[in-house]
Design a protein around this motif. Sequence first.
Motif, PDB file in Angstrom:
ATOM      1  N   GLY A 161      31.359  21.893   1.526  1.00 46.83           N
ATOM      2  CA  GLY A 161      31.844  21.557   2.858  1.00 46.83           C
ATOM      3  C   GLY A 161      30.904  21.936   3.975  1.00 46.83           C
ATOM      4  N   PHE A 162      30.075  22.970   3.746  1.00 45.68           N
ATOM      5  CA  PHE A 162      29.252  23.473   4.847  1.00 45.68           C
ATOM      6  C   PHE A 162      27.775  23.628   4.468  1.00 45.68           C
ATOM      7  CE2 PHE A 162      33.571  24.949   5.606  1.00 45.68           C
ATOM      8  CZ  PHE A 162      33.775  24.540   6.913  1.00 45.68           C
ATOM      9  N   ILE A 163      27.491  24.427   3.422  1.00 47.56           N
ATOM     10  CA  ILE A 163      26.099  24.762   3.127  1.00 47.56           C
ATOM     11  C   ILE A 163      25.272  23.535   2.763  1.00 47.56           C
ATOM     12  CG2 ILE A 163      24.579  26.101   1.631  1.00 47.56           C
ATOM     13  CD1 ILE A 163      26.812  28.139   1.311  1.00 47.56           C
ATOM     14  N   THR A 164      25.748  22.755   1.783  1.00 42.25           N
ATOM     15  CA  THR A 164      24.981  21.597   1.324  1.00 42.25           C
ATOM     16  C   THR A 164      24.792  20.541   2.422  1.00 42.25           C
ATOM     17  OG1 THR A 164      25.711  21.953  -0.960  1.00 42.25           O
ATOM     18  CG2 THR A 164      24.843  19.781  -0.412  1.00 42.25           C
ATOM     19  N   PRO A 165      25.837  20.161   3.164  1.00 40.27           N
ATOM     20  CA  PRO A 165      25.611  19.178   4.241  1.00 40.27           C
ATOM     21  C   PRO A 165      24.611  19.659   5.286  1.00 40.27           C
ATOM     22  CG  PRO A 165      27.949  19.379   3.776  1.00 40.27           C
ATOM     23  CD  PRO A 165      27.266  20.474   3.014  1.00 40.27           C
ATOM     24  N   LEU A 166      24.671  20.944   5.644  1.00 38.77           N
ATOM     25  CA  LEU A 166      23.754  21.470   6.654  1.00 38.77           C
ATOM     26  C   LEU A 166      22.309  21.440   6.157  1.00 38.77           C
ATOM     27  CD1 LEU A 166      25.784  24.519   8.059  1.00 38.77           C
ATOM     28  CD2 LEU A 166      25.210  22.386   9.265  1.00 38.77           C
ATOM     29  N   VAL A 167      22.099  21.870   4.912  1.00 39.13           N
ATOM     30  CA  VAL A 167      20.736  21.897   4.382  1.00 39.13           C
ATOM     31  C   VAL A 167      20.199  20.485   4.194  1.00 39.13           C
ATOM     32  CG1 VAL A 167      19.291  22.580   2.437  1.00 39.13           C
ATOM     33  CG2 VAL A 167      21.046  24.135   3.282  1.00 39.13           C
ATOM     34  N   LEU A 168      21.004  19.597   3.595  1.00 39.28           N
ATOM     35  CA  LEU A 168      20.554  18.218   3.396  1.00 39.28           C
ATOM     36  C   LEU A 168      20.360  17.505   4.725  1.00 39.28           C
ATOM     37  CD1 LEU A 168      22.634  16.958   0.320  1.00 39.28           C
ATOM     38  CD2 LEU A 168      20.251  17.668   0.400  1.00 39.28           C
ATOM     39  N   GLY A 169      21.223  17.779   5.692  1.00 34.70           N
ATOM     40  CA  GLY A 169      21.059  17.187   7.022  1.00 34.70           C
ATOM     41  C   GLY A 169      19.759  17.623   7.667  1.00 34.70           C
ATOM     42  N   TYR A 170      19.448  18.903   7.529  1.00 38.60           N
ATOM     43  CA  TYR A 170      18.188  19.424   8.068  1.00 38.60           C
ATOM     44  C   TYR A 170      16.997  18.784   7.355  1.00 38.60           C
ATOM     45  CZ  TYR A 170      14.608  22.824   9.427  1.00 38.60           C
ATOM     46  OH  TYR A 170      13.469  23.415   9.918  1.00 38.60           O
ATOM     47  N   MET A 171      17.102  18.627   6.028  1.00 40.03           N
ATOM     48  CA  MET A 171      16.040  17.969   5.262  1.00 40.03           C
ATOM     49  C   MET A 171      15.821  16.549   5.737  1.00 40.03           C
ATOM     50  SD  MET A 171      16.763  19.151   1.309  1.00 40.03           S
ATOM     51  CE  MET A 171      15.751  17.796   0.715  1.00 40.03           C
ATOM     52  N   MET A 172      16.901  15.778   5.908  1.00 40.04           N
ATOM     53  CA  MET A 172      16.772  14.378   6.303  1.00 40.04           C
ATOM     54  C   MET A 172      16.212  14.254   7.711  1.00 40.04           C
ATOM     55  SD  MET A 172      17.407  12.678   3.707  1.00 40.04           S
ATOM     56  CE  MET A 172      16.944  11.227   4.632  1.00 40.04           C
ATOM     57  N   TYR A 173      16.634  15.139   8.606  1.00 38.45           N
ATOM     58  CA  TYR A 173      16.089  15.123   9.967  1.00 38.45           C
ATOM     59  C   TYR A 173      14.578  15.350   9.929  1.00 38.45           C
ATOM     60  CZ  TYR A 173      14.696  16.979  14.509  1.00 38.45           C
ATOM     61  OH  TYR A 173      14.026  17.221  15.671  1.00 38.45           O
ATOM     62  N   GLY A 174      14.150  16.344   9.139  1.00 39.16           N
ATOM     63  CA  GLY A 174      12.723  16.630   9.046  1.00 39.16           C
ATOM     64  C   GLY A 174      11.937  15.480   8.439  1.00 39.16           C
ATOM     65  N   LEU A 175      12.492  14.869   7.382  1.00 45.19           N
ATOM     66  CA  LEU A 175      11.805  13.750   6.731  1.00 45.19           C
ATOM     67  C   LEU A 175      11.670  12.548   7.658  1.00 45.19           C
ATOM     68  CD1 LEU A 175      13.470  13.952   3.209  1.00 45.19           C
ATOM     69  CD2 LEU A 175      11.035  14.209   3.699  1.00 45.19           C
ATOM     70  N   LEU A 176      12.757  12.200   8.340  1.00 45.64           N
ATOM     71  CA  LEU A 176      12.702  11.069   9.271  1.00 45.64           C
ATOM     72  C   LEU A 176      11.725  11.344  10.408  1.00 45.64           C
ATOM     73  CD1 LEU A 176      16.466  10.040   9.487  1.00 45.64           C
ATOM     74  CD2 LEU A 176      14.578   8.570   8.746  1.00 45.64           C
ATOM     75  N   ARG A 177      11.795  12.554  10.953  1.00 48.93           N
ATOM     76  CA  ARG A 177      10.893  12.917  12.052  1.00 48.93           C
ATOM     77  C   ARG A 177       9.440  12.835  11.611  1.00 48.93           C
ATOM     78  NH1 ARG A 177      11.264  18.919  12.916  1.00 48.93           N
ATOM     79  NH2 ARG A 177       9.977  18.723  11.028  1.00 48.93           N
ATOM     80  N   ASP A 178       9.140  13.402  10.457  1.00 48.02           N
ATOM     81  CA  ASP A 178       7.754  13.425   9.992  1.00 48.02           C
ATOM     82  C   ASP A 178       7.235  12.022   9.696  1.00 48.02           C
ATOM     83  OD1 ASP A 178       7.859  16.134  10.220  1.00 48.02           O
ATOM     84  OD2 ASP A 178       8.084  16.537   8.070  1.00 48.02           O
ATOM     85  N   ASN A 179       8.048  11.213   9.017  1.00 50.05           N
ATOM     86  CA  ASN A 179       7.580   9.874   8.633  1.00 50.05           C
ATOM     87  C   ASN A 179       7.468   8.934   9.830  1.00 50.05           C
ATOM     88  OD1 ASN A 179       7.332   9.303   5.496  1.00 50.05           O
ATOM     89  ND2 ASN A 179       8.949  10.826   5.775  1.00 50.05           N
TER      90      ASN A 179
END
Length: 509
Positions: free
Chosen positions: A433-451
């Motif tokens: 409910g909390f840990i996985t969505p936050l970490v994956l959300g942070y990962m996706m934000y970083g990937l989109l930003r970088d690419n």
Amino acid sequence: MENRSQWGTRAGFIMAAVGSAIGLGNIWRFPSVAYENGGGAFFIPYLFALLTAGIPILIMEFTMGHKYRGSAPLTYSKMNKKSEFIGWWAVAVAFVISTYYSVIIAWAISFSVFSFKLSWGTDTESFLFNDYLHLADPGQIGGLVPGVLIPLIIVWILVLGILFKGVKKGIEIANRIFIPALVIIFLIIVIRAITLPGAIDGLNAFFEPDFSKIAEPGVWVAAYGQIFFSLSIAFAIMITYSSYLPKKSDITNNAFITGFGNSSFELLAGIGVFSVLGFMAAQQGVSVDEVVAGGVGLAFVVFPQIINQFPALNELFGVLFFLSLVLAGLTSLMSITETYVAGLVDKFKISRGKAVLFGGGLAAIISLLFATRGGLNFLDATDYFINQFGVALLGLVEVIFVAWGLRKLGEFKAHANEISDIRLGSWWTISLGFITPLVLGYMMYGLLRDNLTRAFDTPTGNYEGYPDFFILYSGWFVAIAALVVGVIMSLSKWKTAQREEESRAKEAK
């Protein structure tokens, strides 16, 4: 209409689940990720990620498939008709992965043959890219490479032949042979590797902890990324497999065994890889960090170099190593292909044979693109984008949808607890409910930003410096197309849902 038989035994299911998780990437990806992110200290965030994301998502997907008795599209359709596209999106991602994954297995078959005479010579990099792949420039297709095409045909004949036999008579029996063989072969490799001169230096480099790294957010993101990509979650495999389980199946135990079984093999791979890298460094008189490599460069360039330098039995070691890659690849490819075979059977009321022929046949035809002179470039770009903006994004959508959209975690926890020895508590719901969505959300934000930054930053350029148009159609387009195909497939009407539900209910008794 196919009669979907259940797994013969619990061990058969576990072997198949672990086999789908243990893939080619476990052998070369985990060691380099751990080394680059703190060595021995990396195991702290890695274990935390396994317990807060990997195993919780495995439990969730096992529960989804077991409760709704269907492939990923059917499971999502039963949960909520509007969410069916997520299941087909996952199937489309699996389909794309199968088209190029099969080609890497074909390379491993070729190198198994090359090992008999060490045909790669002393310049292993030139041999791979020029003599074997005849690599063309990015964007160019070139002609088919016979040395890749022939083993690729063998790969698809093996995989589709096994899938024609079904789950119990095909996949389960194959995994009962492949998984033990893989573990035995790799154990032989590791035992030999740790006895080589310089192996201790390699192991020290691998395990020596750099605890300062733990304070870096990127290390934790890397740990979650490694767990996420190595467990075959979020692209329909585990949902599909668990749909074949009988009613009385220990879901939580199965998830823990699968998760820790995969991680144990990754640790074994790290020991073996860094032992031989230490040997290579000692032979060349350099430090270990100068010979560390990842991806296909490690498997098909560095390892042949290492095999050349072995004091004895070079050919045997080469055959064993590349045979282990073949076995790891075949077990994963069977699992990946089963996702869309099961989806087609469920949706369109066709026999298993027709689904294998149509789905697997189409994947085999498309895989020919990656067997051309330009195949490696297409493979590299497609693999990066379908994993980052297919698998990872799918995992984020899946967890948010189940936990917050439909609020199914309580229902799934009750279902798993009813039939499992290890009961789920707040650890599981907080993780999803909390840990996985936050970490994956942070990962996706970083990937989109970088690419996106790289795409519009001329000096930096795209991923691996590929041309804009090439990245557009071989990377971004493929990732977006998987989502579009998922939506389109979800719009067609079900022809077999009721009959399939009755069939599964009958088999599960």
